[in-house]
Scaffold this active site. Structure first.
Site, PDB file in Angstrom:
ATOM      1  N   GLY A 303       0.782  -1.225   0.000  1.00  0.00           N
ATOM      2  CA  GLY A 303       0.000   0.000   0.000  1.00  0.00           C
ATOM      3  C   GLY A 303       0.816   1.278   0.000  1.00  0.00           C
ATOM      4  N   SER A 304       0.375   2.234   0.801  1.00  0.00           N
ATOM      5  CA  SER A 304       0.883   3.603   0.733  1.00  0.00           C
ATOM      6  C   SER A 304       2.332   3.758   1.163  1.00  0.00           C
ATOM      7  CB  SER A 304       0.002   4.516   1.580  1.00  0.00           C
ATOM      8  OG  SER A 304      -1.315   4.542   1.071  1.00  0.00           O
TER       9      SER A 304
END
Length: 595
Positions: A303-304
């Protein structure tokens, strides 16, 4: 003849002659006695001199051997007598010499049904009674199972690693069929700590899964048994990481956890943990499933945590020059897919705001500017397209799209989807991002000063300096606030990614990760903490995202391990982010309140 004798004496004229007794001297024996004593004394002195010379010769040989052992840079050639004293397998120690694995003599409990002769009953007492008496000595034994093994009349190991005092109690039971053979065993003094790094030794005497497997030939080489194998692990740091990961995992009822602490300049792994773990001292069917290493062998969409890497690639490419430039934060469609954020973040965001609020939309615009091919090359330079570089045998292959990347693929990779890597991949990438831009392979071996590999340049030094500022801003003003250990200048990024499943992503299952480095004014260590499927509990304010679950783990780990690693808290030092503060709403007010 007597000592005295009569002799004739002739008298002068006029005198009568008469006999006179004269004294005759005895033989000279006193001189002979002195000579004998001198000879004896000389002989004694010669014998003492020979004995002393012998002792001096033996002492000289011993000192010479000690000098060779201490100063020689190659192993001694052992004699058969020496080999009898050597352990069957070399010792493994951490970077400070603390023992992690060693061989030692131990007893085993063996049931020999033929101890009293073939055809004779092996036990004097009933099997159930013997099982109860063994249960009293070894509380963790299952008495019914032992009773069945005894009643079956077949030879079997009832227990391994029996202590001497326990062996004496077994002998006191009085059953000849309960034999206590002495065996050489592999022992892990720290129990489950570092199990995924160490592995274990199988019944055939060969190492399995960890560094026991990697170093198997060296650990069995008799010419190297006197020198322990040194790993890069720091036992103190390993214990702290495992403890805080386990605490965080329990707090949010996660199904698993992974963590790593990496030296950003050398690639040495100071700690590596995968939970649940196993005890290499007790290998059984119950813990075989826990041997899977989540740090090096399991790939995840992280993810981020990829967004800072994307920003660094854009700065290097020259497409991100002005930190104040604003990008549209509104959802937009592309290739039949709509890129959007988890919640509205306003009409536009600049680069610091994008990282602080973790915007997928703005990251996608940044990838559009630099091009998907440029991002793909940076990711490949960071090793994201191959198995992680480390000596451990269990290494997962990333889910990497081959061929030319279309723009949509580049956009999703930019914010951590459409690519799956191990936590170790992420740790090595973050090390390159903050250490001046040099990627180096990770290693489990302790490196001598100056022996770190040269690595390869991925980012410019100026880009790395800017990323240190941005990562620090995230922990001060963004989603990483719960990782900000006071005085340690932590910088990092959260990542909360839905796990893929049948039919798409599972919205109720997250992988929550916090990737960090400290101290950001002079980064020395990368810390990664990842939780697999955390649940929202009171401990996390009923949140599942990384800012509430993984970030607090990193904050506690840094505070505990920093002093062990020579990084002391200092509230008077920090990386200078004064040029970014005006670009972050509310940052100036918060800074003024802190002062």
């Amino acid at each position: 003849m007597n000592a005295y004798s009569a002799t004739a004496f002739t008298a002068p004229a006029g005198f009568a002659a008469f006999p006179v007794e004269t004294r005759v001297a005895p033989p000279v024996r006193r001189v002979q006695l002195v000579t004998v004593r001198q000879v004896a004394l000389l002989t004694a002195k010669q014998r003492v001199l020979w004995i002393a010379s012998g002792f001096l010769f033996v002492a000289a040989l011993a000192l010479l051997r000690i000098a060779i052992v201490g100063l020689g840079d190659h192993a001694l050639t052992t004699t058969p007598f020496d080999e009898a004293l050597l352990p069957p397998r070399g010792e493994i120690v951490d970077r400070n010499g603390a023992p992690l694995a060693r061989a030692f003599p131990a007893y085993s409990l063996w049931f020999n049904p033929d101890a009293l002769g073939e055809g004779e009953a092996p036990l004097i007492k009933p099997a159930s009674q013997v099982a109860r008496e063994l249960k009293a000595i070894f509380p963790d034994l299952d008495a019914p199972t032992i009773a069945r093994q005894l009643a079956a009349g077949k030879g079997a190991y009832l227990r391994r690693r029996v202590l001497p005092e326990e062996a004496n109690r077994v002998l006191a039971i009085g059953e000849l069929a309960l034999e206590m053979p002495e065996e050489l065993d592999r022992h892990y003094p720290q129990g489950p700590m570092g199990a995924h790094v160490l592995g274990y030794v199988g019944a055939d005497g060969h190492g399995r899964i960890g560094m026991e497997q990697v170093l198997d030939e060296r650990l069995r080489d008799k010419s190297q048994l006197l020198k322990p194998a040194e790993l890069s692990l720091d036992l103190r740091v390993q214990g702290a990481l495992e403890d805080e990961l386990a605490r965080g995992m329990r707090a949010v009822n996660a199904v698993g956890a992974a963590g790593i602490i990496l030296d950003v300049d050398t690639g040495e792994v100071l700690a590596l943990a995968s939970l649940p773990s196993f005890d290499p001292n007790r290998i059984n069917n119950a813990n075989v499933g826990y041997m899977f290493n989540r740090v090096t062998n399991q790939v995840y969409e992280l993810g981020s945590t990829f967004k800072p890497l994307t920003v660094a690639a854009g700065i290097d490419a020259g497409t991100i020059r002005d930190m104040g430039r604003r990008y549209s934060a509104r959802p937009f469609p592309i290739g039949g897919f709509t890129i959007k954020d988890s919640h509205p973040l306003g009409d536009s965001l600049n680069t610091p705001e994008m990282l602080i609020h973790s915007s997928n939309v703005v990251t996608a615009h940044m990838v559009r500017d630099m091009g998907a091919d440029r991002l793909k090359k940076v990711m490949a330079d960071l090793g994201m397209n191959e198995r992680p570089h480390i000596e451990l045998p269990a290494k997962g292959f990333p889910l990497w799209a081959r061929g030319e990347w279309p723009l949509l693929r580049g956009m999703t990779v930019g914010y951590g989807h459409g690519i799956a890597v191990t936590p170790l991949h992420l740790a090595s990438a973050y090390a390159a991002m903050v250490n001046g831009g040099i990627w180096r392979p990770a290693t489990m071996h302790k490196l001598a000063p100056g022996a770190a590999p040269r690595g390869r340049r991925v980012f410019k030094a100026s880009t790395s300096a800017r990323m240190r500022q941005l990562l620090r801003a995230i922990t001060l003003y963004g989603t990483g606030r719960n990782a900000d250990a006071p005085g340690f200048r932590v910088g990092g990024k959260t990542g909360s990614a839905e796990k893929p499943g049948a039919g798409g992503y599972r919205k109720t299952s997250l992988v929550s990760t916090f990737a960090a480095a400290f101290p950001m004014d002079r980064p020395r260590y990368v810390v990664i903490a990842m939780l697999d499927e955390p649940k929202g509990t009171a401990a996390s304010a009923y949140q599942r995202t990384a800012g509430w679950t993984a970030a607090p783990i990193v904050g506690r780990v840094v505070a505990r391990t920093g002093p062990m690693l020579g990084v002391l808290p200092d509230d008077n030092r920090d990386v200078d982010i004064s040029d970014l503060v005006p670009l972050i709403p509310g940052a100036r007010e918060k800074l003024a309140a802190a002062e």
